[in-house]
Scaffold this active site. Sequence first.
Site, PDB file in Angstrom:
ATOM      1  N   HIS A 151      39.332  43.078  31.498  1.00 15.29           N
ATOM      2  CA  HIS A 151      40.627  42.676  31.946  1.00 15.29           C
ATOM      3  C   HIS A 151      40.397  41.687  33.333  1.00 15.29           C
ATOM      4  CE1 HIS A 151      44.640  43.108  33.735  1.00 15.29           C
ATOM      5  NE2 HIS A 151      43.849  43.318  35.140  1.00 15.29           N
ATOM      6  N   CYS A 205      45.528  40.746  27.794  1.00 16.30           N
ATOM      7  CA  CYS A 205      44.256  41.354  27.276  1.00 16.30           C
ATOM      8  C   CYS A 205      44.080  42.220  26.442  1.00 16.30           C
ATOM      9  CB  CYS A 205      43.227  41.590  28.583  1.00 16.30           C
ATOM     10  SG  CYS A 205      43.272  43.046  29.273  1.00 16.30           S
ATOM     11  N   CYS A 229      44.619  45.415  28.278  1.00 21.41           N
ATOM     12  CA  CYS A 229      46.331  45.855  28.467  1.00 21.41           C
ATOM     13  C   CYS A 229      47.202  46.144  27.244  1.00 21.41           C
ATOM     14  CB  CYS A 229      46.666  44.819  29.461  1.00 21.41           C
ATOM     15  SG  CYS A 229      46.138  44.883  31.131  1.00 21.41           S
ATOM     16  N   CYS A 287      49.891  41.395  31.404  1.00 23.43           N
ATOM     17  CA  CYS A 287      48.579  41.175  30.984  1.00 23.43           C
ATOM     18  C   CYS A 287      48.434  41.086  29.194  1.00 23.43           C
ATOM     19  CB  CYS A 287      47.486  41.611  31.421  1.00 23.43           C
ATOM     20  SG  CYS A 287      45.895  41.333  30.954  1.00 23.43           S
ATOM     21  N   ASP A 293      22.558  28.154  37.342  1.00 24.16           N
ATOM     22  CA  ASP A 293      22.811  27.949  38.800  1.00 24.16           C
ATOM     23  C   ASP A 293      20.964  27.934  39.048  1.00 24.16           C
ATOM     24  OD1 ASP A 293      22.863  27.629  41.285  1.00 24.16           O
ATOM     25  OD2 ASP A 293      23.667  29.503  41.795  1.00 24.16           O
ATOM     26  N   ASP A 339      33.223  29.981  39.759  1.00 24.67           N
ATOM     27  CA  ASP A 339      32.568  31.010  38.840  1.00 24.67           C
ATOM     28  C   ASP A 339      32.602  32.027  40.113  1.00 24.67           C
ATOM     29  OD1 ASP A 339      30.258  29.806  40.550  1.00 24.67           O
ATOM     30  OD2 ASP A 339      29.382  31.688  40.119  1.00 24.67           O
TER      31      ASP A 339
END
Lengths: 395, 395
Positions: free
Chosen positions: B355, B326, B329, B324, B91, B286
Amino acid sequence: MSFSFDIEVTAGAARAGVFSTPHGVVETPAFMPVGTLATVKALDPDDLTQMGASMILGNAYHLHLRPGDDVVREMGGLHRFMRWDGPILTDSGGFQVFSLAQLRTIDEEGVEFQSHIDGSRRRFTPESVMQIERNLGADVIMQFDHVIPGQSDEASARDASERSIRWLARCLAEIQRLESTQPLEDPPREEFPGDNPRNHQALFPIVQGGIHAHLRREAAAEIRGMHDWAGFGIGGLSVGEEKDAMYEMIEVVDDVLPKTHPRYLMGVGFPEDLIEGIRRGVDLFDCVAPTRMGRNGSAFTRDGRLNIKRTEFRTDPKPLDPECDCSACTRFSRAYIRHLFVSDEILGLRLLSLHNVHFLLSLARAARQSIRNGDLEQWSRDWLARYRATSPLPV
Amino acid sequence: MSFSFDIEVTAGAARAGVFSTPHGVVETPAFMPVGTLATVKALDPDDLTQMGASMILGNAYHLHLRPGDDVVREMGGLHRFMRWDGPILTDSGGFQVFSLAQLRTIDEEGVEFQSHIDGSRRRFTPESVMQIERNLGADVIMQFDHVIPGQSDEASARDASERSIRWLARCLAEIQRLESTQPLEDPPREEFPGDNPRNHQALFPIVQGGIHAHLRREAAAEIRGMHDWAGFGIGGLSVGEEKDAMYEMIEVVDDVLPKTHPRYLMGVGFPEDLIEGIRRGVDLFDCVAPTRMGRNGSAFTRDGRLNIKRTEFRTDPKPLDPECDCSACTRFSRAYIRHLFVSDEILGLRLLSLHNVHFLLSLARAARQSIRNGDLEQWSRDWLARYRATSPLPV
């Protein structure tokens, strides 16, 4: 037998051994990372696995206060709670009661103190601490002991040592009772139709005696005669006394403790102490220094310590320690890690903690290899000479 | 051509595409984790790889102040510095100059402001920002733009939008000059005897115009006619305006921007906005929310947000989100993560950040799959209905 210790090679007082526990083996000498509150600060259990940690620590005092040992038990014990299926050792809280807690009063029964978290009144006795360590369910559990400052006079040291031994007898009776009445639930008993090896916890006694050689010898002899222990703690060192006094206290008990059993030098683990301890027959070490230093921006290197925040590292493309193979050094420059610290980024805390813990694990492994190679003395001298040389870091 | 965009399937305004960059491809729609200061806060680049992140963000304003874009360039560019060999977008700092910096004065030449770090006087112009983004060396670089509050009146919005377009022309001229005079050094040019594809950066224009539909359309049309851009940013949204206004501003430019090019909705990335944006033809998103919320103890779940610090999770054995996959998790209980937060342990910050970022990456992947399956509308309705239902979490 759930616990055993096999010595492969010795080199003077030093030994290369294998300590077997219900959750796996520990090749010794070994450094044990400290996971005070069920987490080795700033690290993930996967980080520890990757760097070859075998046994890690938890702390009864801290876990009793947060989240509560009852919570840990309800969640299946410390191994499941924190996702570490390897060996775990819990410290009894004896040291924390005397170093962190407020307004403690001690009598033969136990210690009353105020929690350093919320000021609540608490009472630890040998029996209550065994219940806490049973709830946590570590493989090795340390006795509840009476810890005193490193410079204490002989009368205080004798008093604390003798009380610790009386408390040891009570710890032993209590953990034997708990083992037969409160099965550990990791894993569930039905997986083991007969005796569940993971139901057993090894109670380690702690040799106290301050910096008084004859007290240390007397304590070691008396403890040794009490029971067939799986291993021995050497406590009350690295608490303000001179380094030479600490090394001497290790030496004086070398002949009194059985050579066949593992010895754990509690709370000690700077690189130089690791090497000096190993040379004197110590097998297990722990210390919060690598993670605490890591969070402060200080890194171990083979050429001494390095403060990553210094301006000289602003564009330094080298890793923290060019000879290190940890996952920080194999990926990131000093310049990047310095930037993370200057910018208060969490990844910096993790990378430096990771590097420092890896450094001590590697150092213990290198010492073990040198014992097996038969060159411990030469290796130690060379390693320490380079580490202690205060010359600037090589460019 | 270093950059391309291939659309595989469309579903109304939505599209499943592949955006190719010099550092790899991005399957769109995609969520891009934000690495403001060359690190996605609390995460390791290996975490991002494991969870399938493709393109990540850096920020010109922040990296100019710390560690300095000159330092990043000296260290081989942002990819090497932070060890992310995948696509990166930077950015321009337009948003930060207007949201973080103090005492800014703006004229046609650029913006003068005080650093929020040390109060030092700085000046950003379209040309100086292009130099910063050249030094950082990201694949996609955003133009320097004039950002205004979400509720600004038409006159202010028109003024800022028209200035942003004049600055865009200056950005384009400057980056073309820099591309021919300052080769990027990642990788070194000798690896590419001919044209080095990694020498090219794609300048994305930013469509401004506040919440005024005709200004948005005019800006989009004028920008489109200026150059054959590799993609388009839609900026100045999610800065205080109503959600419906934001969605409308995406809709009004849908027909004006070329359907063949990727569209990036800047700074937007809550789950509901991701889905609503995708339905309206946005390809890239984003947002700092997943990591910021993660550090505050708040987790996304398919059943809405969850504050892990609440007492009800004290002994909850379930993962943050039972569906989930991830690495938080699949390993840890809510009880453990709550304990980490209550005890101020750094691992807690990492697990919740991990997560939440994984949650948004997965959500974008699921949306992409539903576009390919032809059931985006039904999938969106079902997903949002469950997420918005404020019923207590299922036990």
